[in-house]
Design a protein around this motif. Structure first.
Motif, PDB file in Angstrom:
ATOM      1  N   SER A 156       0.708  -1.263   0.074  1.00 13.86           N
ATOM      2  CA  SER A 156      -0.123  -0.031   0.001  1.00 13.86           C
ATOM      3  C   SER A 156       1.008   1.208  -0.064  1.00 13.86           C
ATOM      4  O   SER A 156       0.230   2.393  -0.089  1.00 13.86           O
ATOM      5  CB  SER A 156      -0.838   0.063   1.065  1.00 13.86           C
ATOM      6  OG  SER A 156      -0.160  -0.244   2.544  1.00 13.86           O
ATOM      7  N   SER A 157       2.241   1.255   0.198  1.00 11.77           N
ATOM      8  CA  SER A 157       2.937   2.472   0.437  1.00 11.77           C
ATOM      9  C   SER A 157       4.498   1.799   0.164  1.00 11.77           C
ATOM     10  O   SER A 157       4.655   0.820   0.105  1.00 11.77           O
ATOM     11  CB  SER A 157       3.035   2.972   1.668  1.00 11.77           C
ATOM     12  OG  SER A 157       3.725   3.791   1.844  1.00 11.77           O
ATOM     13  N   LYS A 158       5.195   2.945  -0.482  1.00 10.26           N
ATOM     14  CA  LYS A 158       6.557   2.706  -0.509  1.00 10.26           C
ATOM     15  C   LYS A 158       7.368   2.544   1.055  1.00 10.26           C
ATOM     16  O   LYS A 158       6.596   2.806   1.927  1.00 10.26           O
ATOM     17  CB  LYS A 158       7.208   3.703  -1.010  1.00 10.26           C
ATOM     18  CG  LYS A 158       7.024   3.771  -2.593  1.00 10.26           C
ATOM     19  CD  LYS A 158       8.278   4.869  -3.369  1.00 10.26           C
ATOM     20  CE  LYS A 158       7.914   4.516  -4.894  1.00 10.26           C
ATOM     21  NZ  LYS A 158       9.189   4.868  -5.471  1.00 10.26           N
ATOM     22  N   LEU A 159       8.562   1.911   1.015  1.00 16.06           N
ATOM     23  CA  LEU A 159       9.217   1.787   2.186  1.00 16.06           C
ATOM     24  C   LEU A 159      10.049   3.074   2.743  1.00 16.06           C
ATOM     25  O   LEU A 159      10.643   3.608   1.518  1.00 16.06           O
ATOM     26  CB  LEU A 159      10.171   0.324   2.283  1.00 16.06           C
ATOM     27  CG  LEU A 159       9.323  -0.821   2.609  1.00 16.06           C
ATOM     28  CD1 LEU A 159       8.416  -1.163   1.516  1.00 16.06           C
ATOM     29  CD2 LEU A 159      10.128  -1.864   2.871  1.00 16.06           C
ATOM     30  N   TYR A 160      10.359   3.122   3.938  1.00  7.17           N
ATOM     31  CA  TYR A 160      11.271   4.416   4.082  1.00  7.17           C
ATOM     32  C   TYR A 160      12.377   4.073   5.114  1.00  7.17           C
ATOM     33  O   TYR A 160      12.309   3.141   6.133  1.00  7.17           O
ATOM     34  CB  TYR A 160      10.421   5.425   4.570  1.00  7.17           C
ATOM     35  CG  TYR A 160       9.257   5.919   3.740  1.00  7.17           C
ATOM     36  CD1 TYR A 160       9.499   7.107   2.960  1.00  7.17           C
ATOM     37  CD2 TYR A 160       8.137   5.280   3.774  1.00  7.17           C
ATOM     38  CE1 TYR A 160       8.592   7.366   1.968  1.00  7.17           C
ATOM     39  CE2 TYR A 160       6.995   5.860   3.000  1.00  7.17           C
ATOM     40  CZ  TYR A 160       7.426   6.959   2.239  1.00  7.17           C
ATOM     41  OH  TYR A 160       6.369   7.205   1.295  1.00  7.17           O
ATOM     42  N   ILE A 161      13.542   4.665   4.744  1.00 12.70           N
ATOM     43  CA  ILE A 161      14.863   4.430   5.800  1.00 12.70           C
ATOM     44  C   ILE A 161      14.712   6.126   6.253  1.00 12.70           C
ATOM     45  O   ILE A 161      15.276   6.882   5.427  1.00 12.70           O
ATOM     46  CB  ILE A 161      15.977   4.026   5.122  1.00 12.70           C
ATOM     47  CG1 ILE A 161      15.696   2.520   4.711  1.00 12.70           C
ATOM     48  CG2 ILE A 161      17.363   4.044   6.362  1.00 12.70           C
ATOM     49  CD1 ILE A 161      17.003   1.921   3.983  1.00 12.70           C
ATOM     50  N   TYR A 162      14.784   6.044   7.596  1.00 11.97           N
ATOM     51  CA  TYR A 162      14.780   7.407   8.337  1.00 11.97           C
ATOM     52  C   TYR A 162      16.147   7.413   8.947  1.00 11.97           C
ATOM     53  O   TYR A 162      16.667   6.600   9.846  1.00 11.97           O
ATOM     54  CB  TYR A 162      13.785   7.644   9.398  1.00 11.97           C
ATOM     55  CG  TYR A 162      12.573   8.213   8.880  1.00 11.97           C
ATOM     56  CD1 TYR A 162      12.091   9.391   8.839  1.00 11.97           C
ATOM     57  CD2 TYR A 162      11.715   7.657   7.667  1.00 11.97           C
ATOM     58  CE1 TYR A 162      10.852  10.222   8.663  1.00 11.97           C
ATOM     59  CE2 TYR A 162      10.860   8.383   7.206  1.00 11.97           C
ATOM     60  CZ  TYR A 162      10.416   9.503   7.791  1.00 11.97           C
ATOM     61  OH  TYR A 162       9.164  10.158   7.034  1.00 11.97           O
ATOM     62  N   LYS A 163      16.947   8.624   8.939  1.00  6.59           N
ATOM     63  CA  LYS A 163      18.062   8.873   9.741  1.00  6.59           C
ATOM     64  C   LYS A 163      17.645   9.223  11.386  1.00  6.59           C
ATOM     65  O   LYS A 163      16.828  10.133  11.262  1.00  6.59           O
ATOM     66  CB  LYS A 163      18.834  10.068   8.980  1.00  6.59           C
ATOM     67  CG  LYS A 163      20.123  10.501   9.661  1.00  6.59           C
ATOM     68  CD  LYS A 163      20.732  11.247   8.797  1.00  6.59           C
ATOM     69  CE  LYS A 163      22.397  11.705   9.508  1.00  6.59           C
ATOM     70  NZ  LYS A 163      22.899  12.920   8.740  1.00  6.59           N
ATOM     71  N   THR A 164      18.462   8.434  11.963  1.00  3.10           N
ATOM     72  CA  THR A 164      18.095   8.926  13.612  1.00  3.10           C
ATOM     73  C   THR A 164      19.327   9.209  14.143  1.00  3.10           C
ATOM     74  O   THR A 164      20.406   8.841  13.943  1.00  3.10           O
ATOM     75  CB  THR A 164      17.329   7.703  14.344  1.00  3.10           C
ATOM     76  OG1 THR A 164      17.091   7.922  15.663  1.00  3.10           O
ATOM     77  CG2 THR A 164      18.461   6.625  14.016  1.00  3.10           C
ATOM     78  N   SER A 165      19.290  10.051  15.169  1.00  2.00           N
ATOM     79  CA  SER A 165      20.262  10.510  16.124  1.00  2.00           C
ATOM     80  C   SER A 165      20.563   9.511  17.385  1.00  2.00           C
ATOM     81  O   SER A 165      21.521   9.874  18.130  1.00  2.00           O
ATOM     82  CB  SER A 165      20.153  11.896  16.467  1.00  2.00           C
ATOM     83  OG  SER A 165      18.906  11.886  17.388  1.00  2.00           O
ATOM     84  N   ASP A 166      20.053   8.287  17.185  1.00  2.00           N
ATOM     85  CA  ASP A 166      20.116   7.503  18.503  1.00  2.00           C
ATOM     86  C   ASP A 166      21.566   7.027  18.414  1.00  2.00           C
ATOM     87  O   ASP A 166      22.389   6.985  17.207  1.00  2.00           O
ATOM     88  CB  ASP A 166      19.434   5.999  18.124  1.00  2.00           C
ATOM     89  CG  ASP A 166      17.715   6.333  18.326  1.00  2.00           C
ATOM     90  OD1 ASP A 166      17.609   7.390  18.946  1.00  2.00           O
ATOM     91  OD2 ASP A 166      17.078   5.713  18.112  1.00  2.00           O
TER      92      ASP A 166
END
Length: 875
Positions: free
Chosen positions: A820-830
């Motif tokens: 139903s949607s594209k996949l996403y990779i998010y940059k995190t500051s962890d």
């Protein structure tokens, strides 16, 4: 004015009459007023005053024969006036052949006046029973016990004496019809009507007996039929159409208002089982208006629409059609509306009026029912090829070939329309597509009338396969398209998937309508069973909302995980509900030994609901059914070739028996009888495959029968209850539980595999192409490390990573593009020491900035462990 309109005026409208003309009504006037009896006050006027009686006490009345000249018995008003005292009144009573002059006291009862009039007219015997007659004054029946004074009878008034209709149980219905006709005649003569026609019409409809079906049949209580028949046989429709054609002020408007009132209100006031009888009246309106004003007249169009509406419930009314020639009556309407449809299809815009489509469907359904009844109500109920081609057939009728010609014309037009469809501009495709599908549905219903109709329609669909599949793939949810499920060999997988998904209810995002579940992971199966298997099926049609106890996550991602976990538990061999196919561990079929669990049948019903809900929510579970299970759900027969995957050993043994030399088999070298050895819970028992099976030796002549019975017992008889409960649970989730067989029959096993099991593997290139980034760029080094690590993973590790990321473990058959949607990779500051996290509802992976590829590999390999990927944040 057209000739036809002039002719109708001659037949329907009363001719002009002199005020003192007492001659009987003409046939034209009788038709216009709708009744062949004595009640005709609208055509009467006060007669010339008769000569007074010099001695009222000894000779209170005079009789005048209607054949005599009116002037011969008249006298001056003065003489009449002088003979009447203030306490008496002189008036005229008209009977069938005579008019009598009556002088009676004003306090005389109507009963006494009727007796006197009968005696004076020569009916002395009838005078003894005045209750068998009625006296009409100014269009109303006078009360038997009332007096002349109370009735308001004035000097020189004309009253009408008529016999009561002993055969009817509904005198009030007759009286209302009489009042209506009288008001119509007043309007025709430009005289004020006692009451408005539409008010009288509404009163008649409102008094329709609220009859229900007669017990054990399709007929209606005959009081309802008689009430409607009074209206029809009195020719009220003819009188109203006569008014509609009149040039006199107010007549046309009054008639149109009355007709429209009947068309609009009749379906509301007349009980549904009696709609067929009500349609007879509307049919009269249609015929009369079409013959005089033409079929383009708006009142005719509205009457035709009303008739179509009344036809809708007739499809199941076989008994009601027995004495009606509906086939001949309905053919002109089917032909007419089909012509409008053809005209619309042939237009450049492919524009067919929705009203025409609806009317065509209604008329056609009623006509099909009428034809089945005409053919005798048995068999296929279709017109056979022999009846079409044999001119000497005893049932040969001209309308058969006329109707056939309409069908062929529609087929040719639809064929051309499908050819044009692919050339339409993209922006017009969806709208026109719905129209073409609606027309196709109508043609499909038409094809059921003829024995070869299915073949002719299929020939068109096969020839235009590309257009048909383009139409069906884009079609919106419409239950009326389920007929296309039967054309499995015409449609492709995407079309069949779209059609079968229309059989499920449309899940809503409205949280108030969702079925909420709070599940403890440690009690996953029993708690899910309570929430799904033990509730009313309707509660599950609005959608599901799932939360796991002590976990913070909610939304679609949690629902996807719940489906995967529940299915894995249900099809776990340790639960003894299903068996795995030895050669394909994804395939399952019911386990005959499931009886060891006392709740096994309820769990099969629960499993059926879960699988149906998974399909409804478009979940791929990685679970597929073996052919023997799928064929049972479709109601198909299982053959030897179908058991190849479920039991390879049995398959090979049976093949050897079939291929064995007949002489060797007949020598009883195998020692086989019609018995099957079954092992259950460590014990063996023998089951006869047929009565006396232990005494029947398998030989070359009966070996095929033996193998068929062996397969039937192994895969059908031993699991009949399990399959039945699964099917019942599955059908609970469909919009209509009766469509379960349609669902499985319309699919191939491979189709079902793709819908429920999903794709076999994960393509990393496709994965990468459907992934977007936030905070990172596609060329960043850390993104390159990520995809390099994923390419080096095993298939199972990729699947677990995808599950951690999205709660999707098995992709749709069209890969990542089917999500139903594209996949996403998010940059995190962890911190670099933290593991990746995910938001499965939004397909979002939050990836820290790891210092090296080895550190990232360690973190990713940790989360691809099964126990790590299957939990959300705790609280």
């Amino acid at each position: 004015m057209s000739r036809s309109r002039q002719n109708l005026n001659l037949n329907l409208l009363p001719s002009k009459r002199k005020l003192d003309d007492y001659a009987p009504l003409s046939s034209a006037e009788t038709l216009a007023m709708g009744r062949h009896h004595l009640f005709s006050p609208s055509f009467s006027s006060p007669s010339p005053n008769p000569s007074p009686n010099p001695n009222p006490n000894s000779n209170p009345t005079r009789v005048r024969d209607d054949s005599s000249s009116p002037s011969s018995s008249s006298s001056s008003p003065e003489s009449s006036s002088s003979s009447s005292s203030p306490s008496t009144v002189q008036f005229f009573v008209r009977t069938e052949s005579k008019t009598v002059v009556v002088h009676s006291p004003r306090d005389s009862t109507i009963a006494s006046v009727i007796s006197a009039a009968l005696r004076l007219s020569g009916a002395a015997e009838a005078a003894a029973s005045p209750s068998q007659y009625r006296l009409i004054y100014l269009g109303r029946q006078l009360d038997f016990a009332s007096t002349l004074s109370a009735a308001g009878v004035t000097r020189d008034a004309t009253l009408h004496l008529a016999a009561r209709l002993r055969s009817t149980r509904l005198p009030r219905s007759h009286r209302m019809v009489d009042d209506l006709l009288f008001s119509a005649s007043c309007l025709l003569r430009s005289r004020p009507a006692p009451r408005e026609i539409d008010a009288l019409l509404l009163e008649f409809l409102a008094s329709t007996p609220a009859a229900a079906h007669v017990a054990g049949g399709d007929d209606v209580d005959d009081t309802t039929v008689e009430h409607l028949s009074i209206f029809a046989l009195a020719a009220v429709p003819a009188a109203l159409v006569g008014l509609y054609l009149s040039d006199r002020p107010g007549c046309r408007l009054s008639a149109e208002r009355a007709v429209r009132l009947f068309l609009r209100q009749a379906p509301e006031y007349v009980p549904k089982p009696a709609h067929l009888h009500c349609s007879v009246i509307v049919l009269q309106f249609c015929k009369l208006i079409a013959a005089t004003c033409g079929r383009s007249d708006q009142l005719y169009v509205d009457s035709r629409s009303a008739l179509a509406l009344l036809m809708e419930p007739i499809a199941s009314s076989y008994g009601s059609l027995r004495n009606l020639k509906l086939v001949v009556e309905l053919y002109p309407f089917v032909s007419e509306v089909a012509g409008y449809m053809i005209e619309g299809i042939e237009s450049e815009e492919i524009d067919v009026c929705p009203h025409n489509l609806s009317e065509f469907a209604s008329f056609l359904a009623a006509m099909r029912t009428a034809i089945r009844q005409w053919l005798g109500g048995g068999g296929s109920g279709q017109i056979s090829k022999s009846l079409l081609n044999d001119q000497n057939h005893p049932m040969q009728e001209s309308w058969i070939h006329d109707l056939r010609e309409v069908f062929i014309r529609l087929l040719r037009t639809v064929d051309e329309c499908l050819r044009k469809y692919n050339d339409l501009p993209a922006e017009k495709g969806p709208e026109q597509g719905e129209t073409v599908l609606a027309v196709l549905s109508g043609v499909h219903k038409f094809s059921k009338i003829y024995e070869d109709g299915h073949e002719l329609l299929k020939e068109i669909l096969v020839g235009r396969r590309d257009s048909v599949n383009a139409l069906v793939r884009r079609a919106k949810r419409n239950e009326k398209l389920k007929w296309m499920l039967k054309y499995k060999d015409v449609t492709d997988f995407e079309s069949r998937r779209n059609l079968t998904m229309m059989l499920f209810p449309e899940g809503k995002d409205d949280y108030e309508r969702m079925h909420e579940m709070l599940i403890d992971r440690l009690q996953l199966l029993p708690e899910s069973f309570e929430y799904i298997g033990q509730v009313e099926a309707q509660l599950l049609h609005g959608g599901l909302f799932v939360e796991f106890k002590n976990e913070t996550a909610t939304g679609p991602g949690v629902l996807r995980e719940w489906f995967n976990l529940v299915c894995r538990a249900l099809f776990n061999p340790q639960n003894v509900l299903f068996l795995q196919c030895p050669n394909d561990r994804r395939r399952f079929f019911p386990n005959p030994a499931s009886v060891v669990d006392p709740l096994h049948l309820k769990y099969f019903g629960f499993c059926g609901r879960v699988i149906a809900l998974a399909l409804m929510h478009k979940m791929q579970l990685g679970v597929v059914f073996d052919r023997v299970f799928f064929l049972q759900l479709a109601g198909e027969t299982i053959t030897l070739e179908d058991v190849k995957d479920a039991d390879p050993c049995l398959y090979m043994s049976c093949k050897k028996i079939l291929e064995m030399d007949a002489q060797l088999l007949d020598s009883d070298a195998l020692g086989l009888t019609f018995v099957r050895e079954i092992e259950e819970l460590g014990t063996q028992r023998a089951v006869e495959l047929c009565p006396g099976g232990k005494d029947i030796v398998v030989n070359s002549k009966n070996r095929e029968e033996y193998i068929n019975l062996l397969i039937k017992h192994r895969f059908v008889t031993s699991t009949t209850e399990q399959v039945s409960h699964f099917a019942r649970g599955f059908s609970d989730i469909l919009s209509n539980s009766k469509l379960k067989m349609h669902f499985f029959l319309s699919l191939d096993l491979e189709d079902f595999d793709r819908m429920l099991g999903g794709s076999d593997g994960i393509n990393v290139s496709d994965w990468r192409a459907h992934t977007e980034y936030s905070g990172y760029k596609v060329k960043d080094r850390i993104i390159g490390w990520f995809w390099k690590i994923v390419e080096g993973m095993s298939e199972e590790q990729r699947r677990v990573l995808l599950f951690f990321w999205t709660s999707v473990k098995y992709l749709p058959v069209d890969g990542f593009g089917g999500l139903s949607s594209k996949l996403y990779i998010y940059k995190t500051s962890d911190s670099q020491d933290r593991l990746p996290t995910s938001h499965t509802c939004f397909y979002r992976l939050c990836l820290p900035q790891y210092p090296s590829i080895s550190v990232m590999r360690d973190r990713l390999q940790f989360i691809t462990q099964e126990h790590v990927s299957c939990s959300f944040g705790m609280w």
